[in-house]
Write a protein that holds these residues in place. Structure first.
Motif, mmCIF file in Angstrom:
data_model
loop_
_atom_site.group_PDB
_atom_site.id
_atom_site.type_symbol
_atom_site.label_atom_id
_atom_site.label_comp_id
_atom_site.label_asym_id
_atom_site.label_seq_id
_atom_site.Cartn_x
_atom_site.Cartn_y
_atom_site.Cartn_z
ATOM 1 N N GLY A 227 0.815 -1.214 0.000
ATOM 2 C CA GLY A 227 0.000 0.000 0.000
ATOM 3 C C GLY A 227 0.845 1.259 0.000
ATOM 4 N N VAL A 228 0.153 2.374 0.130
ATOM 5 C CA VAL A 228 0.793 3.692 0.160
ATOM 6 C C VAL A 228 0.230 4.461 1.348
ATOM 7 N N PRO A 229 1.077 4.940 2.267
ATOM 8 C CA PRO A 229 2.541 4.909 2.246
ATOM 9 C C PRO A 229 3.095 3.564 2.728
ATOM 10 N N SER A 230 4.288 3.232 2.277
ATOM 11 C CA SER A 230 5.006 2.040 2.715
ATOM 12 C C SER A 230 6.444 2.164 2.221
ATOM 13 N N LYS A 231 7.318 1.329 2.756
ATOM 14 C CA LYS A 231 8.721 1.335 2.315
ATOM 15 C C LYS A 231 8.811 0.962 0.837
ATOM 16 N N VAL A 232 8.007 -0.012 0.411
ATOM 17 C CA VAL A 232 8.040 -0.426 -0.990
ATOM 18 C C VAL A 232 7.577 0.716 -1.894
ATOM 19 N N ALA A 233 6.545 1.441 -1.454
ATOM 20 C CA ALA A 233 6.068 2.578 -2.247
ATOM 21 C C ALA A 233 7.157 3.637 -2.376
ATOM 22 N N GLU A 234 7.892 3.879 -1.299
ATOM 23 C CA GLU A 234 8.997 4.848 -1.348
ATOM 24 C C GLU A 234 10.085 4.376 -2.315
ATOM 25 N N ASP A 235 10.394 3.081 -2.275
ATOM 26 C CA ASP A 235 11.407 2.540 -3.175
ATOM 27 C C ASP A 235 10.957 2.642 -4.633
ATOM 28 N N MET A 236 9.684 2.417 -4.869
ATOM 29 C CA MET A 236 9.180 2.503 -6.237
ATOM 30 C C MET A 236 9.165 3.950 -6.725
ATOM 31 N N GLU A 237 8.921 4.888 -5.813
ATOM 32 C CA GLU A 237 9.035 6.295 -6.188
ATOM 33 C C GLU A 237 10.472 6.613 -6.589
ATOM 34 N N SER A 238 11.434 6.060 -5.866
ATOM 35 C CA SER A 238 12.843 6.282 -6.198
ATOM 36 C C SER A 238 13.165 5.759 -7.596
#
Length: 240
Positions: free
Chosen positions: A157-168
């Motif tokens: 989901g969003v927010p999450s660590k994976v979401a942050e990594d995918m934004e990067s």
């Protein structure tokens, strides 16, 4: 009733015309607004369904069915028993999916086939095993003429660590290389930009996606799960 995967695949690939008459514009506008207010979700369209007395609502959370008086609500799948068990609910979502994908075309990460024959949009997560397997075979898909377009669907989901990594990844100087690295288990330097990962994720939710990879074909049909290059190519060829 949970159908075997092979049956589900055949049903989802069926290109079926809508088997009910078009609803006159504005006929259900008042009820549509009432339902929007009551349910607190976006209702993109409210029309007659394949079942008399039941209305079909295309919403931000997929297809819902509503009684004509607006007092009863149900969620499920309608099949046409007289027409090869065609999945009418899936058919109803196909065109709206294509229309809703269009505004995101400039945001997709595209692995373009040199001799493009088909275009498939894949909602992906960088941590899922089958997403990585699909990515490892990217050259095989491309060699078959299949262009793969990625949309972000962080399963956490969003927010999450994976979401942050995918934004990067989306914000990297070379997003395709960043995606290659991430799918290979490598870390990606943190980066931020105007990439709207939440909007991509929410679009996936509205499509009814609950796992990755999920593939949207050229006709709007959605196939849940990984498909090997040759099988995907065969499936796409049946759409022509």
């Amino acid at each position: 009733m949970k159908l075997p995967r092979i049956v589900t695949l055949c049903l989802s690939l069926a290109v079926a015309p809508m088997l009910f008459a078009a609803t006159p514009a504005g006929k259900y506008d008042e009820l549509k607004q009432q339902l929007t207010d009551r349910l607190g979700i976006e209702i993109n369209a409210l029309t007659d369904s394949p079942i008399e007395g039941l209305l079909q609502a295309v919403t931000s959370h997929g297809i819902l069915y509503v009684s004509a008086d607006g007092t009863k609500l149900m969620q499920g799948t309608i099949y046409d028993l007289k027409n090869r068990m065609n999945n009418l609910t899936e058919a109803a979502m196909a065109q709206p999916r294509l229309e809703q994908l269009k505004p995101f075309e400039n945001e997709m990460l595209v692995y373009k086939a040199k001799n493009e024959k088909h275009v498939v949009t894949v909602f992906t997560d960088i941590t899922c095993g089958y997403c990585r397997k699909l990515h490892q075979q990217m050259q095989e898909y491309n060699d078959l003429g299949i262009t793969v377009r990625y949309m972000a669907y962080p399963r956490a989901g969003v927010p999450s660590k994976v979401a942050e990594d995918m934004e990067s990844i989306w914000c990297a100087k070379d997003p395709l290389k960043a995606m290659d690295d991430a799918k290979a288990g490598k870390s990606v330097p943190s980066a931020t930009c105007k990439a709207n990962i939440a909007a991509q994720y929410n679009l996936g939710v509205s499509f009814g996606i609950n796992g990755t990879p999920s593939l949207i074909l050229e006709n709007g049909t959605m196939l849940p799960g990984y498909m090997p290059p040759e099988k995907l190519n065969d499936a796409l060829s049946t759409l022509n």
